[in-house]
Design an enzyme around this catalytic site. Structure first.
Site, PDB file in Angstrom:
ATOM      1  N   LYS A  51      48.211  38.723  41.589  1.00  0.00           N
ATOM      2  CA  LYS A  51      47.438  38.527  42.828  1.00  0.00           C
ATOM      3  C   LYS A  51      48.367  38.100  43.967  1.00  0.00           C
ATOM      4  CE  LYS A  51      43.369  37.448  40.079  1.00  0.00           C
ATOM      5  NZ  LYS A  51      42.552  36.411  39.431  1.00  0.00           N
ATOM      6  N   GLN A  95      41.992  29.917  39.083  1.00  0.00           N
ATOM      7  CA  GLN A  95      42.068  30.832  37.949  1.00  0.00           C
ATOM      8  C   GLN A  95      41.358  30.235  36.732  1.00  0.00           C
ATOM      9  OE1 GLN A  95      43.455  34.024  38.059  1.00  0.00           O
ATOM     10  NE2 GLN A  95      42.596  34.248  36.001  1.00  0.00           N
ATOM     11  N   ASP A 118      36.291  34.796  45.226  1.00  0.00           N
ATOM     12  CA  ASP A 118      35.951  35.277  43.876  1.00  0.00           C
ATOM     13  C   ASP A 118      34.442  35.524  43.755  1.00  0.00           C
ATOM     14  OD1 ASP A 118      37.979  35.803  42.071  1.00  0.00           O
ATOM     15  OD2 ASP A 118      38.298  33.701  41.544  1.00  0.00           O
TER      16      ASP A 118
END
Ligand code: NAP
Length: 296
Positions: A51, A95, A118
């Site tokens: 990412k 994460q 997200d």
């Protein structure tokens, strides 16, 4: 035919790079994504570094905050607060998975919805269900983009989704059943309690496999012409591979591919699109904050 996530994600990234240049040539800063990584799980390290690398490729700013596996929940929440309050950062991802002593829901809820690229915050999930503009969770968003760019007909099709997680299966089922294009599918959402699973999968025009079980879907479970979206990523030990493992999807690719009309490979399919979608969300966060500044 392959649904080439690498090719399409490269297209999306090239489009995003153009948008970055437009911002910069107007004297504005580029979008900036922050990622928090707790501990040093191998797979999480790989995802986060992909990412960050993707941000660098297209001219986004990026910040990686690394915290030890035994970090307290309080300290993690404080790091999130700092980023929530930092006007130079547009998007924040934490994460997952997190170590067991940390409450994942509490962490997810702590990211301000405006920076939740997200799409995991309850406010954004609620907006998704209502069909309101929001940050759609990156994996389902990336899959929708892939279906769109390959002009896959979805209207009136029977779509079977395997897996009902909050980050993949459930939002996927929701998006595909919407009155939109792609969308307008008749959706069946299957999970570990589903009986006679193969009867459902065999009736699927579009099959989305998101269970996390390597090569679970075999040729006898699909019909000819099926469109297969393989979300699964499982590390399977392989002594012949220098890394000691290979990545496998949830679909037995070699035997299912000949029966399919379209299929995503693993790797090079949904994973790539997930990153592209995360970047799209981060640009959107940047544009949203500019709009808010203009209004206020
Ligand atoms: P998850 O939270 O573990 O959910 C798995 C789902 O599969 C659950 O709903 C579970 O049902 C269902 N399931 C498990 N065994 C089953 C069976 N035998 N028959 C039918 N359903 C079954 O997983 P996830 O986070 O959604 O991830 C799924 C996979 O996608 C993983 O391999 C993950 O690494 C991968 N992934 C890939 C990307 C990407 O970018 N490519 C992104 C996210 C995830 P229950 O609810 O009944 O337990």
């Amino acid at each position: 035919m392959l649904l080439d996530g690498k090719k399409i994600s490269d297209e999306v990234k090239a489009e995003l790079a153009v948008e970055v240049n437009k911002l910069i040539s107007s004297g504005l800063r580029a979008p900036h994504l922050a990622a928090i990584l707790v501990g040093n799980d191998g797979a999480s390290e790989t995802y986060v570094s992909s990412k960050v690398k993707a941000c660098e490729q297209i001219g986004f700013g990026s910040t990686l905050v690394r915290l030890p596996a035994d970090v307290s929940e309080e300290r993690l929440l404080a790091e999130i607060d700092a980023i929530n309050n930092n006007d130079e950062i547009d998007g924040l991802i934490v994460q997952l998975p997190l170590p067991k002593h940390i409450n994942e829901q509490k962490v997810t809820d702590h990211v301000v919805p405006e920076k939740d690229v997200d799409g995991f915050h309850p406010v954004n999930v609620g907006k998704l269900v209502l069909g309101l503009p929001t940050f759609v969770s990156a994996t389902p968003k990336g899959i929708m983009e892939l279906l769109k760019r390959y002009n896959i007909e979805t209207s009136g099709k029977h779509c079977v989704v395997l897996g009902r997680s909050n980050i993949v299966g459930t939002p996927m089922a929701n998006l595909l059943s919407r009155n939109s294009n792609p969308g307008n599918c008749t959706v069946t959402l299957c999970h570990s309690r589903t009986k006679n699973l193969a009867e459902f999968t065999r009736s699927a025009d579009i099959l989305v496999a998101a269970l996390g079980k390597a090569e679970f879907v075999t040729a006898d479970m699909v019909k000819d012409g099926v469109v297969v979206i393989d979300v699964g990523i499982t590390r399977v030990d392989d002594v012949n591979n220098p890394r000691g493992y290979v990545l496998k999807g949830d679909v037995a690719f070699d035997e299912v591919e000949p029966k399919s009309s379209f299929i995503t490979p693993v790797p090079g399919g949904v994973g790539r699109m997930t990153i592209a979608a995360l970047l799209q969300n981060t640009l959107q966060a940047r544009l949203n904050s500019l709009q808010t500044q203009l209004i206020s």
